[in-house]
Design an enzyme around this catalytic site. Structure first.
Site, PDB file in Angstrom:
ATOM      1  N   GLU A 201     -36.307 -73.100 -11.780  1.00 38.27           N
ATOM      2  CA  GLU A 201     -36.425 -74.557 -11.733  1.00 38.27           C
ATOM      3  C   GLU A 201     -35.104 -75.255 -12.071  1.00 38.27           C
ATOM      4  O   GLU A 201     -35.096 -76.246 -12.825  1.00 38.27           O
ATOM      5  CB  GLU A 201     -37.549 -75.034 -12.669  1.00 38.27           C
ATOM      6  CG  GLU A 201     -38.935 -74.586 -12.211  1.00 38.27           C
ATOM      7  CD  GLU A 201     -40.070 -75.170 -13.037  1.00 38.27           C
ATOM      8  OE1 GLU A 201     -41.160 -75.365 -12.476  1.00 38.27           O
ATOM      9  OE2 GLU A 201     -39.873 -75.431 -14.241  1.00 38.27           O
ATOM     10  N   GLU A 277     -45.573 -70.980  -8.288  1.00 37.46           N
ATOM     11  CA  GLU A 277     -46.440 -71.248  -9.437  1.00 37.46           C
ATOM     12  C   GLU A 277     -47.523 -72.224  -9.012  1.00 37.46           C
ATOM     13  O   GLU A 277     -47.270 -73.414  -8.862  1.00 37.46           O
ATOM     14  CB  GLU A 277     -45.648 -71.838 -10.613  1.00 37.46           C
ATOM     15  CG  GLU A 277     -44.651 -70.886 -11.237  1.00 37.46           C
ATOM     16  CD  GLU A 277     -43.966 -71.475 -12.465  1.00 37.46           C
ATOM     17  OE1 GLU A 277     -44.436 -72.520 -12.965  1.00 37.46           O
ATOM     18  OE2 GLU A 277     -42.958 -70.907 -12.909  1.00 37.46           O
TER      19      GLU A 277
END
Length: 636
Positions: A201, A277
């Site tokens: 991320e 995710e």
């Protein structure tokens, strides 16, 4: 020795030429492909992005993944959880690799016991699961400092997750060691690792445009040859896409799915889509609610993701536990530390039990698998042991004499910069600061994260993010001021990870005058910490104990031990240790009301139980077969 030349050795040169020609003829005649090991012949291409599909060798491949972190699950239960993953219809395991746990001191690596990454990956292969590895160096994962070692913060100029020299030098040394273990586990070397994630991320952080190319090169230079991925949520996807690396997305809602996949199509054209995710639940913070996501909603979103032509990874399939002090924290408008349980309202519970989500997803994946799923493993048995009454006690103040010599310093020193642990400072636990004062007044300063203030042995209140001043009552003569500071967890996500030093930060003031001459005790509470407290150091529990204090009891088990949950009703806040294992923190503000105690960590016979309690002890320690996490995860 003279320079050799063809002119001086014509016979040797001719012989060499004939050998080369003969070798070439032999190579042409032999079918060398059939001499290769079978696994190598079948593993030429690995996982590839081919148009809108993943291909594994010559076959279209859908990733049905589930996240489980080896460091959050007792090693004895890895097989049980992975078999349940396989039985749910998943084909791929994803896991993070926590740098802070693997390199607790600079240059000192630990891949043993519960940190045996290679054993975990090979067990997944044995069970029939592929592996996507997410090695960081930053992983987020709701773990302290996002998995970065706290000793990095000894450098006052440290800039984490950038190409700052002090950071990249540490990453290079860590990757040198880690990748030597990972490379042989890759698909093209016969292992189960089919893809590797580049950091985590980073689009949400985005401090240094040179950083992600550096990490990509660091992986490739050390022998990573499988498909590379990035992973970003809606806040970072636009800045997280990287040339030569397949972008994947993190989300929880169907609305986000459409927005993010449209963006990916615009920037990387037709590529396989993957939700790295899909959040099956969420983590909890102390003092907040227990987060729950309805199982029917989960099934609808998983179905929508696959209908959109996307592969998927369930984060989390099995959350496990933040054993010890490893939990992370969030700090946006206010500081919130994560609870010990990493149940996450995931597909399997913290103790590995089935949920409504599991049964619905097993039915769904079974309907599209084309082959019968493996049978569900039986649940591990649970039990409620008889209540335990601690019978011995040692106040913190009495325990100080048995500890290592304190650090003497003119000014306060934060945890990370204490000259201990071979120069690596203190990562986790508590730190006690002592000095003398001769007057009352207003005590003020920056305490990270929570400091209980004592005049001699009497608690007068707390300093933390909200309470930066406290009244020190009227005293006569010189007296001892003590501040017991707890690292409740360094933030694991956000822009302020560079500012996560713990303890007393800078000077502490009494009536605006900085205090001097401190004695500083490191209370890291590692296994070696308690070895100093031999049985003769303890005493019977007094009618009115002095706090903070350690309480000692024995849990006697006559049969082979089972999993259980500890319930500390009547206790306020502290930490529990069983046979030297740190089960984690408890706190009566909730939502977590029990601590998971794996039967694998218990012995048939006598088990040592130590509780460190900060303020108020209950009469007994209770045990129950079921967890209490605010609202139950079994509601649906």
């Amino acid at each position: 020795m003279g320079k050799w030349s063809i002119g001086r050795k014509p016979g040797r040169a001719l012989g060499l030429l004939l050998l080369v020609i003969l070798s070439f003829l032999v190579l042409c005649r032999l079918d060398w492909y059939n001499l290769l090991p079978a696994w190598l012949k079948q593993r030429q291409s690995g996982l590839q992005a081919n148009g809108q599909y993943f291909m594994l060798e010559d076959s279209t491949f859908w990733i049905f993944g589930g996240s489980m972190h080896y460091f959050r699950v007792p090693k004895e239960y890895w097989r049980d959880r992975l078999l349940k993953m396989k039985a749910c219809g998943l084909n791929t395991l994803t896991t993070y690799v926590p740098w802070n746990l693997h390199e607790p001191e600079r240059g000192k690596f630990d891949f043993s016991g519960n940190l045996d990454l290679e054993a975990f990956v090979l067990m997944a292969a044995e069970i029939g699961l592929w592996v996507i590895l997410r090695p960081g160096p930053y992983i987020c994962s709701e773990i302290d400092l996002g998995g970065l070692p706290s000793w990095l913060l000894q450098d006052s100029g440290m800039r984490l997750r950038t190409t700052y020299k002090g950071f990249t030098e540490a990453v290079d040394l860590y990757f040198d060691h880690l990748m030597s273990r990972v490379v042989p586990l890759q698909y093209k070397h016969g292992g189960p690792i089919i893809a590797v994630q580049v950091e985590n991320e980073y689009g949400s952080y985005n401090r240094d445009p040179a950083y992600m190319p550096y990490i990509k090169k660091a992986l490739e230079d050390r022998g990573i040859v499988e498909l590379l991925l990035t992973s970003d949520n809606k806040d970072g996807l636009q800045k997280g896409v990287m040339d030569g690396v397949l972008a994947t997305i993190n989300l929880q809602s169907q609305h986000e799915l459409q927005l993010l996949t449209n963006f990916l199509l615009s920037v990387q054209r037709v590529q396989p889509k993957m939700v790295m995710e899909y959040w099956t639940g969420w983590f909890d913070s102390w003092g907040g609610p227990h987060n729950i996501l309805d199982s029917s909603e989960v099934l609808k979103t998983v179905s929508a993701i696959l209908d959109a032509g996307s592969s998927i990874n369930l984060y989390m399939f099995h959350g496990g536990t933040n054993f010890g002090f490893i939990n992370g924290a969030m700090h946006f408008h206010e500081y919130k530390s994560d609870v010990t349980s990493y149940d996450y309202d995931a597909v399997l519970t913290e103790a590995g039990d089935y949920t409504a989500k599991y049964f619905k997803l097993r039915g769904f994946f079974g309907s599209i698998s084309g082959v019968p799923l493996p049978p569900q493993p039986d649940l591990l048995p649970k039990t409620a042991y008889k209540p335990l009454r601690p019978n011995l006690y040692l106040s913190l103040w009495d325990a100080l004499q048995y500890m290592e010599e304190p650090v003497n310093s003119e000014k306060p020193v934060n945890m990370e910069n204490l000259p201990i642990n071979n120069g690596n400072g203190q990562s986790f636990g508590y730190t006690l600061y002592e000095t003398t004062i001769a007057s009352s007044g207003i005590l003020s300063g920056l305490v990270r994260d929570r400091g209980q203030v004592f005049v001699n042995t009497v608690s007068v209140g707390f300093l933390d993010y909200e309470r930066k001043k406290i009244v020190i009552p009227l005293i006569q003569g010189y007296t001892r001021l003590r501040i017991l500071v707890e690292n409740r967890g360094r933030v694991n996500y956000g822009d302020n990870i560079d500012d996560q030093r713990k303890g007393l930060i800078g000077n502490i003031y009494l009536n605006d005058s900085p205090l001097k001459k401190f004695r500083i005790y490191s209370l890291d509470m590692k296994k070696s910490f308690f070895q100093r407290f031999s049985i003769d150091k303890w005493s019977p529990i007094p009618e009115v104990p002095t706090f903070p204090a350690f309480f000692l009891g024995a849990l006697s088990i006559s049969l082979p031990p089972f999993d259980t949950f500890m319930k500390l009703e009547g206790w306020e806040k502290g930490v529990v240790f069983i046979n030297g294992q740190n089960l984690g923190r408890y706190w009566n503000i909730g939502p977590q009301e029990t601590l998971y105690l794996p039967g694998a960590w218990l012995d048939q016979g006598i088990n040592q139980v130590i509780v460190f309690e900060e303020k108020m002890a209950g009469p007994v320690i209770q045990f129950t077969e079921t967890p209490h996490l605010g609202r139950s995860q079994y509601l649906d």
